[in-house]
Write an enzyme that holds these catalytic residues in place. Structure first.
Site, PDB file in Angstrom:
ATOM      1  N   ASN A  29      -3.238  -6.006  11.468  1.00  0.00           N
ATOM      2  CA  ASN A  29      -3.600  -7.401  12.250  1.00  0.00           C
ATOM      3  C   ASN A  29      -2.172  -8.001  12.616  1.00  0.00           C
ATOM      4  OD1 ASN A  29      -6.042  -7.526  12.764  1.00  0.00           O
ATOM      5  ND2 ASN A  29      -6.999  -8.236  10.728  1.00  0.00           N
TER       6      ASN A  29
ATOM      7  N   THR B 142       9.945  -0.745   6.783  1.00  0.00           N
ATOM      8  CA  THR B 142       9.227  -0.673   5.439  1.00  0.00           C
ATOM      9  C   THR B 142       9.691  -1.050   4.417  1.00  0.00           C
ATOM     10  OG1 THR B 142       7.662   0.618   4.001  1.00  0.00           O
ATOM     11  CG2 THR B 142       9.393   1.770   5.167  1.00  0.00           C
TER      12      THR B 142
ATOM     13  N   ARG C 193       7.036  -4.984  17.275  1.00  0.00           N
ATOM     14  CA  ARG C 193       5.741  -5.229  17.013  1.00  0.00           C
ATOM     15  C   ARG C 193       4.821  -6.256  18.249  1.00  0.00           C
ATOM     16  NH1 ARG C 193       4.527  -5.756  10.481  1.00  0.00           N
ATOM     17  NH2 ARG C 193       6.310  -4.092   9.834  1.00  0.00           N
TER      18      ARG C 193
ATOM     19  N   ARG D 151       4.401   2.816  13.347  1.00  0.00           N
ATOM     20  CA  ARG D 151       2.888   2.376  13.335  1.00  0.00           C
ATOM     21  C   ARG D 151       2.230   3.261  14.465  1.00  0.00           C
ATOM     22  NH1 ARG D 151       1.862  -2.714  10.841  1.00  0.00           N
ATOM     23  NH2 ARG D 151       3.223  -2.987   9.058  1.00  0.00           N
TER      24      ARG D 151
ATOM     25  N   CYS E 237       0.821  -1.154  -0.027  1.00  0.00           N
ATOM     26  CA  CYS E 237      -0.213   0.065   0.249  1.00  0.00           C
ATOM     27  C   CYS E 237       0.933   1.233  -0.022  1.00  0.00           C
ATOM     28  CB  CYS E 237      -0.846  -0.082   1.094  1.00  0.00           C
ATOM     29  SG  CYS E 237      -0.138  -0.311   2.898  1.00  0.00           S
ATOM     30  N   THR E 238       2.032   1.042   0.827  1.00  0.00           N
ATOM     31  CA  THR E 238       2.736   2.406   0.834  1.00  0.00           C
ATOM     32  C   THR E 238       3.641   2.529  -0.513  1.00  0.00           C
ATOM     33  OG1 THR E 238       3.180   2.146   3.092  1.00  0.00           O
ATOM     34  CG2 THR E 238       4.801   3.314   2.027  1.00  0.00           C
TER      35      THR E 238
END
Length: 481
Positions: free
Chosen positions: A320, A347, A334, A370, A289-290
């Protein structure tokens, strides 16, 4: 009559016209595979208010709101033509007709402007192309919504099956419920029923078989009547050619990954490099998406100014993959609670740029944080340009790119001074330039790019699938007549 009365009367008149446009737009879509647009925004399956808001958007292009009283005659003219599958832009028709000095009637001008989609020139309606979703998480369900929305005449993409691991009692009912209601994206637009005996979800008349499998190699899709399908892998479990090749089972012709591909798997960003897909390519990736958010504006900036180097910092909504509360996680950070913390993470978007833009010589680095929001992220793209410029020049250039360039489906532009992340939930663009946050100092430009990392990305995935399926039809008028 007061000004308020005049405004209200005018609104009711436009409402009535917009209501009468809906069945005409729907009939063109269902019977002829014609998608009616207004300055690149689809009017298919839109409400009265959505149609009126789309007409108001024309102010961004022409400097004045486009009225339905102006576009309705063009729509009526289209219904009288022998049209083939295509996309036809009412906004462009109205704009180009206004600028034309030949005195042609609306009917005459429309027939000429869309001649490539009529008579002997028109494309024949193609057989529907089967699509299978492997995995039914956040992206899988949004892609399903889009495929069902675009089913139209039934001659485009047809979602035939989803493949998931068995989840116990009432598994299919629970999955259908997640498709029906979404805490971020709202209610499914239509009806959904479930047939547990046949493991089928029926959404707006589309019968979708639910196949239970723990491994791709155990499925023969031809047993379900599926032929030459495109399989969309939403799991991210396999990301190289060897792993994704497991999906090339009977009934599956191509595999599209909704995550960055590894090795020699092509990373495709629609609008930028989708034309490089080889006809015989069976495995490809839609990147992340990025990557989809930064590559289109990066290409636009490089085309105009040249980019010597850049850094992207993404402030990304949690996913998720993170834990709700502190718990063990294979990644170092995370595992900490996603709704309670900002979490520094990695990323792969910067490294993926090289695959999508191989001609870009600039070194692009990247990092990510995040943050505790469930959807919509922002990428801060810091660029060193090959020449000096001004904020006004870059502002006007990116605005024009978002309105009239080949990247207008990927790049949106907003000037609202009070815009925040939740305003972009449901955006169909890969990224949205925040004009108010733009910074330019000589040869340094900093772009703030919002993106719905779920829905905007899913739209990009569907565009790639449409392209490789041959159902991405030409748009008319292509140029001013």
């Amino acid at each position: 009559m007061t000004v308020n009365d005049d405004s209200f009367t005018n609104w009711k008149i436009r409402e009535e016209i917009a209501e009468s446009m809906i069945p005409l737009i729907g009939k063109l879509h269902r019977e002829r595979d014609v998608t009616v647009l207004l300055h690149s925004r689809s009017l298919v399956n839109k409400s009265v208010v959505s149609i009126l808001k789309s007409h108001r958007f024309a102010r961004q292009i022409d400097g004045a709101e486009l009225s339905v009283t102006e576009t309705m005659p063009f729509l009526e003219a289209l219904t009288a033509l022998d049209l083939g599958p295509s996309q036809i832009d009412l906004g462009m028709l109205a704009t180009t007709h206004k600028a034309d000095d030949r005195g042609l009637s609306v009917a005459e001008f429309t027939a000429e402007a869309v001649a490539g989609a009529t008579g002997a020139n028109k494309i024949e309606r193609r057989e529907p192309r089967d699509v299978v979703l492997y995995g039914f998480g956040r992206i899988g369900r949004l892609v399903a919504r889009l495929l069902i929305e675009k089913a139209g005449s039934g001659n485009g993409l047809r979602l035939r099956a989803i493949v998931v691991r068995g989840g116990g009692a009432q598994d299919i009912v629970k999955r259908a419920s997640l498709l029906r209601r979404d805490s971020i994206h709202g209610q499914f637009q239509g009806t959904i029923t479930v047939d547990e005996d046949t493991s089928t979800i029926v959404a707006n008349g589309n019968a979708i078989k639910v196949i239970y499998a723990d491994d791709p190699s155990s499925v023969d899709y031809t047993e379900y009547g599926i032929r030459d399908a495109i399989l969309i892998d939403n799991t991210g479990k396999w990301r190289d050619r060897e792993g994704l090749s497991k999906h090339l089972r009977p009934g599956i012709e191509k595999v599209v990954l909704t995550a960055p591909g590894k090795g020699d798997v092509p990373n495709i960003v629609h609008g930028v490099n989708h034309d490089t897909i080889k006809p015989d390519e069976q495995i490809l990736s839609c990147a992340s998406c990025t990557t989809n958010a930064i590559v289109p504006p990066l290409k636009a900036m490089d085309d105009e100014y040249g980019v010597l180097r850049g850094h992207v910092e993404t402030v990304h909504s949690f996913t998720n993959d993170q834990n709700l509360l502190d718990n063990y996680h294979k990644s170092e950070r995370r595992g900490r609670s996603a709704p309670l913390n900002m979490v520094i993470t990695e990323t792969g978007a910067a490294s993926a740029v090289a695959k999508a833009l191989p001609d870009l010589k600039a070194k692009i680095s990247g990092s990510s944080i995040r943050v505790p929001v469930p959807d919509v992220s922002i990428a801060i793209l810091n660029l060193q340009l090959a020449r000096e410029t001004t904020r006004e020049e870059v502002h006007d250039y990116l605005r024009e790119v978002s309105l009239t360039s080949p990247l207008k489906r990927q790049i949106d532009f907003i000037t609202a001074p009070d815009a925040v992340s939740s305003d972009f939930i449901g955006s169909r663009h890969a990224s949205i330039v925040d004009a108010g946050a733009l910074k330019v100092d000589g040869d340094n430009a900093i772009l703030y790019l919002w993106y719905d990392n779920e829905f905007g990305y899913s739209c990009q995935v569907v565009r790639v699938v449409q392209h490789v399926s041959g159902v991405e039809y030409p748009t008319y008028p292509a140029t001013a007549v």
